[in-house]
Design an enzyme around this catalytic site. Structure first.
Site, short mmCIF file in Angstrom:
data_model
loop_
_atom_site.label_atom_id
_atom_site.label_comp_id
_atom_site.label_asym_id
_atom_site.label_seq_id
_atom_site.Cartn_x
_atom_site.Cartn_y
_atom_site.Cartn_z
CB CYS A 27 98.93 30.96 38.26
SG CYS A 27 97.77 30.08 37.10
CE1 TYR A 28 103.67 33.83 32.42
CE2 TYR A 28 103.59 33.14 36.10
CZ TYR A 28 103.97 34.04 34.93
OH TYR A 28 103.89 34.94 34.66
#
Length: 154
Positions: A27-28
């Site tokens: 994820c970011y």
């Protein structure tokens, strides 16, 4: 420096089960600059990426599970889940075939990293790689995490 090309793969002419694989969750925590959290097995990686499509600066740092769990609370995007198969190619290159899961089920891409920009630009991929989407922002994992599979798939 990360130099890679990415392809939209429909199918492979062999069994992926014959190759090494790892389940990846990423994820970011920031889209600009791109800061990614990635986990596979018992490894946790924090990555900062520069701007660019074919070539970009990239810095990776292995972190602890505790650091990963703390940073995960700051995620700006849902996780991208995929299984990555490592398929050896000629000239010492490796095809990273990603079979996506969850909301991205049905998507498969193939990436190849190159030592130089010239080699990346000159590379003639095998037919099964499919359409080159290296310059299509919709197939970047940041975009996939936020918007899902692009509707226009050829």
């Amino acid at each position: 420096m990360e130099i890679e090309r990415k392809f939209l793969t429909k199918e492979v002419p062999f069994s992926l089960a014959d190759f090494p694989a790892r389940k990846i969750s990423q994820c970011y925590i920031s889209m600009s600059p791109t800061i990614r959290l990635r986990q596979w097995d018992d490894r946790y990686i924090l990555t900062v990426k520069g701007k660019g499509l074919l070539a970009k600066e990239e810095f990776e740092l292995e972190i602890t599970k505790e650091e990963y769990d703390h940073l995960l609370t700051k995620a700006e995007s849902p996780a991208v889940e995929k299984v990555r198969y490592l398929v050896p190619l000629e000239d010492g290159l490796t095809a990273e075939v990603d079979v996506y899961e969850g909301k991205l089920t049905g998507l498969m891409t193939t990436e190849v990293e190159f030592p130089t920009l010239e080699e990346a630009e000159a590379y003639e991929p095998p037919y099964w790689f499919g359409k080159d989407v290296s310059f299509d922002h919709r197939y970047k994992n940041t975009s996939l995490s936020l918007h899902g599979i692009p509707e226009e798939r050829e």
